[in-house]
Write a protein that holds these residues in place. Structure first.
Motif, PDB file in Angstrom:
ATOM      1  N   VAL A   1     -61.947  -8.426  40.258  1.00 15.12           N
ATOM      2  CA  VAL A   1     -61.680  -7.348  39.307  1.00 15.12           C
ATOM      3  C   VAL A   1     -62.922  -7.040  38.480  1.00 15.12           C
ATOM      4  O   VAL A   1     -63.195  -5.886  38.151  1.00 15.12           O
ATOM      5  CB  VAL A   1     -60.489  -7.733  38.406  1.00 15.12           C
ATOM      6  N   GLU A   2     -63.698  -8.080  38.153  1.00 11.56           N
ATOM      7  CA  GLU A   2     -64.929  -7.865  37.383  1.00 11.56           C
ATOM      8  C   GLU A   2     -65.878  -6.933  38.117  1.00 11.56           C
ATOM      9  O   GLU A   2     -66.534  -6.075  37.517  1.00 11.56           O
ATOM     10  CB  GLU A   2     -65.610  -9.213  37.101  1.00 11.56           C
ATOM     11  N   GLY A   3     -65.952  -7.089  39.455  1.00 10.47           N
ATOM     12  CA  GLY A   3     -66.790  -6.209  40.250  1.00 10.47           C
ATOM     13  C   GLY A   3     -66.271  -4.782  40.267  1.00 10.47           C
ATOM     14  O   GLY A   3     -67.044  -3.827  40.217  1.00 10.47           O
ATOM     15  N   LEU A   4     -64.938  -4.635  40.343  1.00  8.21           N
ATOM     16  CA  LEU A   4     -64.340  -3.297  40.330  1.00  8.21           C
ATOM     17  C   LEU A   4     -64.616  -2.593  39.007  1.00  8.21           C
ATOM     18  O   LEU A   4     -64.880  -1.379  38.978  1.00  8.21           O
ATOM     19  CB  LEU A   4     -62.829  -3.404  40.557  1.00  8.21           C
TER      20      LEU A   4
ATOM     21  N   ARG B   1     -50.235   3.548  46.424  1.00  6.99           N
ATOM     22  CA  ARG B   1     -50.470   3.060  47.787  1.00  6.99           C
ATOM     23  C   ARG B   1     -51.666   2.123  47.756  1.00  6.99           C
ATOM     24  O   ARG B   1     -52.735   2.491  47.281  1.00  6.99           O
ATOM     25  CB  ARG B   1     -50.733   4.233  48.746  1.00  6.99           C
ATOM     26  N   LEU B   2     -51.459   0.916  48.258  1.00  7.06           N
ATOM     27  CA  LEU B   2     -52.514  -0.092  48.209  1.00  7.06           C
ATOM     28  C   LEU B   2     -52.741  -0.695  49.586  1.00  7.06           C
ATOM     29  O   LEU B   2     -51.796  -0.889  50.360  1.00  7.06           O
ATOM     30  CB  LEU B   2     -52.143  -1.207  47.222  1.00  7.06           C
TER      31      LEU B   2
ATOM     32  N   PHE C   1     -55.733  -8.531  40.564  1.00  2.00           N
ATOM     33  CA  PHE C   1     -55.924  -7.278  41.305  1.00  2.00           C
ATOM     34  C   PHE C   1     -54.735  -6.342  41.100  1.00  2.00           C
ATOM     35  O   PHE C   1     -54.910  -5.143  40.865  1.00  2.00           O
ATOM     36  CB  PHE C   1     -56.106  -7.589  42.787  1.00  2.00           C
ATOM     37  N   TRP C   2     -53.525  -6.898  41.161  1.00  3.45           N
ATOM     38  CA  TRP C   2     -52.325  -6.098  40.938  1.00  3.45           C
ATOM     39  C   TRP C   2     -52.323  -5.491  39.533  1.00  3.45           C
ATOM     40  O   TRP C   2     -52.034  -4.299  39.356  1.00  3.45           O
ATOM     41  CB  TRP C   2     -51.069  -6.949  41.124  1.00  3.45           C
ATOM     42  N   VAL C   3     -52.638  -6.307  38.545  1.00  2.00           N
ATOM     43  CA  VAL C   3     -52.652  -5.818  37.163  1.00  2.00           C
ATOM     44  C   VAL C   3     -53.681  -4.693  37.023  1.00  2.00           C
ATOM     45  O   VAL C   3     -53.387  -3.646  36.409  1.00  2.00           O
ATOM     46  CB  VAL C   3     -52.967  -6.963  36.182  1.00  2.00           C
ATOM     47  N   TYR C   4     -54.865  -4.877  37.580  1.00  2.00           N
ATOM     48  CA  TYR C   4     -55.915  -3.860  37.502  1.00  2.00           C
ATOM     49  C   TYR C   4     -55.447  -2.551  38.131  1.00  2.00           C
ATOM     50  O   TYR C   4     -55.562  -1.478  37.524  1.00  2.00           O
ATOM     51  CB  TYR C   4     -57.170  -4.378  38.218  1.00  2.00           C
ATOM     52  N   LYS C   5     -54.921  -2.628  39.348  1.00  2.00           N
ATOM     53  CA  LYS C   5     -54.505  -1.418  40.061  1.00  2.00           C
ATOM     54  C   LYS C   5     -53.342  -0.719  39.356  1.00  2.00           C
ATOM     55  O   LYS C   5     -53.316   0.518  39.251  1.00  2.00           O
ATOM     56  CB  LYS C   5     -54.113  -1.772  41.496  1.00  2.00           C
ATOM     57  N   LEU C   6     -52.381  -1.509  38.886  1.00  2.00           N
ATOM     58  CA  LEU C   6     -51.230  -0.907  38.213  1.00  2.00           C
ATOM     59  C   LEU C   6     -51.619  -0.264  36.890  1.00  2.00           C
ATOM     60  O   LEU C   6     -51.158   0.838  36.564  1.00  2.00           O
ATOM     61  CB  LEU C   6     -50.156  -1.976  37.983  1.00  2.00           C
ATOM     62  N   GLN C   7     -52.470  -0.924  36.119  1.00  2.00           N
ATOM     63  CA  GLN C   7     -52.898  -0.346  34.838  1.00  2.00           C
ATOM     64  C   GLN C   7     -53.614   0.977  35.059  1.00  2.00           C
ATOM     65  O   GLN C   7     -53.389   1.942  34.305  1.00  2.00           O
ATOM     66  CB  GLN C   7     -53.783  -1.330  34.091  1.00  2.00           C
ATOM     67  N   ARG C   8     -54.480   1.047  36.046  1.00  2.00           N
ATOM     68  CA  ARG C   8     -55.192   2.307  36.330  1.00  2.00           C
ATOM     69  C   ARG C   8     -54.219   3.383  36.784  1.00  2.00           C
ATOM     70  O   ARG C   8     -54.325   4.540  36.393  1.00  2.00           O
ATOM     71  CB  ARG C   8     -56.274   2.087  37.395  1.00  2.00           C
TER      72      ARG C   8
ATOM     73  N   PRO D   1     -41.995 -14.170  36.704  1.00  2.00           N
ATOM     74  CA  PRO D   1     -42.716 -13.567  37.833  1.00  2.00           C
ATOM     75  C   PRO D   1     -44.222 -13.552  37.576  1.00  2.00           C
ATOM     76  O   PRO D   1     -44.677 -13.626  36.431  1.00  2.00           O
ATOM     77  CB  PRO D   1     -42.147 -12.144  37.892  1.00  2.00           C
ATOM     78  N   ASP D   2     -44.976 -13.432  38.649  1.00  2.00           N
ATOM     79  CA  ASP D   2     -46.434 -13.364  38.494  1.00  2.00           C
ATOM     80  C   ASP D   2     -46.854 -12.091  37.769  1.00  2.00           C
ATOM     81  O   ASP D   2     -47.777 -12.111  36.953  1.00  2.00           O
ATOM     82  CB  ASP D   2     -47.105 -13.431  39.865  1.00  2.00           C
ATOM     83  N   VAL D   3     -46.177 -10.992  38.059  1.00  2.00           N
ATOM     84  CA  VAL D   3     -46.471  -9.715  37.392  1.00  2.00           C
ATOM     85  C   VAL D   3     -45.149  -9.018  37.096  1.00  2.00           C
ATOM     86  O   VAL D   3     -44.241  -9.003  37.938  1.00  2.00           O
ATOM     87  CB  VAL D   3     -47.355  -8.795  38.269  1.00  2.00           C
ATOM     88  N   VAL D   4     -45.038  -8.470  35.907  1.00  2.00           N
ATOM     89  CA  VAL D   4     -43.841  -7.730  35.485  1.00  2.00           C
ATOM     90  C   VAL D   4     -44.263  -6.344  34.999  1.00  2.00           C
ATOM     91  O   VAL D   4     -45.215  -6.217  34.220  1.00  2.00           O
ATOM     92  CB  VAL D   4     -43.102  -8.469  34.347  1.00  2.00           C
TER      93      VAL D   4
END
Length: 249
Positions: free
Chosen positions: A207-210, A195-196, A59-66, A93-96
């Motif tokens: 994420v697939e649904g998003l 903002r999340l 979810f973090w990767v999806y939101k950050l990429q967008r 880390p989980d996300v960088v």
């Protein structure tokens, strides 16, 4: 009759595991398919992530990429990337989040994908797992000393749910932190327009649904645009029938 006596205090076991330098760690190849962090020269195995842990990271990767694409930033979002925090310590880390130029540097060299001292990421995210102390205390100190501008801790555990944002206040050399709770909206320091929903972060939609919703919206917009073009073409044709040049109207 004599009896054997069990010592009241067991002899402390010595740590006989190998000690690695950072250079050795960069080329270390595990034989058991387990990912290892390096902590003060010792290999620390990383436990397999839970399904929720994985969904939060996705979810973090999806939101950050967008977000990065929307704002046209030359910044990338990666997982499974190491961040060197001390001479013989390197975390995963989980996300960088780092600049595109830093990522290109990492791509250009052999060995593990690790950002070195002079390759500081903009943001790191850790989802709290079994070793809570490591995420809340040990890694916080390391990322602070490594001058990582923002460290986000996501804690999905029942009765402890929060998103903690640790970052450097302007002109300060130590982290200040803000805790965001379910029902609130977290705000990034490095990306202030990001903002999340904390509730969504802690229990994210698939994420697939998003992505399906995103594609559906694009298709709807495409259909609306096609309808408008057809309407404009019919109007232009009617004007020509009436002897009016539609380009002059």
């Amino acid at each position: 009759m004599s009896q054997s006596v069990v010592p009241a205090i067991e002899e402390k076991q010595l740590d006989t595991s190998p000690t690695l330098t950072f250079e050795e760690y960069k080329v270390y190849q595990s034989k058991d398919d387990v990912k290892y962090e390096l902590y003060k020269g010792k290999l620390i195995p990383m436990a397999t992530a839970s399904a929720l842990h994985t969904s939060i990271c996705e979810f973090w990767v999806y939101k950050l990429q967008r977000y990065l694409a929307e704002h046209n930033l030359d910044v990338v979002v990666k997982t499974s990337v190491g961040v060197r925090t001390e001479d013989a310590t390197s975390r995963i880390p989980d996300v960088v989040v780092c600049t595109e130029s830093l990522w290109q540097q990492a791509l250009a060299r052999p060995g593990s994908g690790i950002l070195d001292f002079d390759e500081t990421p903009l943001l790191v995210i850790e989802v709290v797992s079994q070793d809570r102390r490591a995420d809340y205390i040990t890694k916080r100190v390391e990322y602070e000393l490594a001058n990582v501008p923002e460290y986000v801790i996501v804690d999905p555990a029942q009765n402890r749910q929060r998103v903690r944002v640790a970052a450097f206040p302007e002109g300060e050399e130590s982290y200040a932190q803000v805790d965001y709770l379910p029902g609130e909206e977290m705000v990034s320091v490095v990306f202030p327009n990001l903002r999340l929903s904390v509730s969504e972060i802690l229990c994210p939609p698939l994420v697939e649904g998003l992505i399906k919703e995103e594609q559906a919206r694009l298709q709807e917009l495409g259909q609306q645009a096609a309808t408008e073009r057809q309407r404009a073409e019919r109007l232009a044709a009617r004007l020509r029938e009436l002897g009016v040049d539609p380009d002059s109207v």
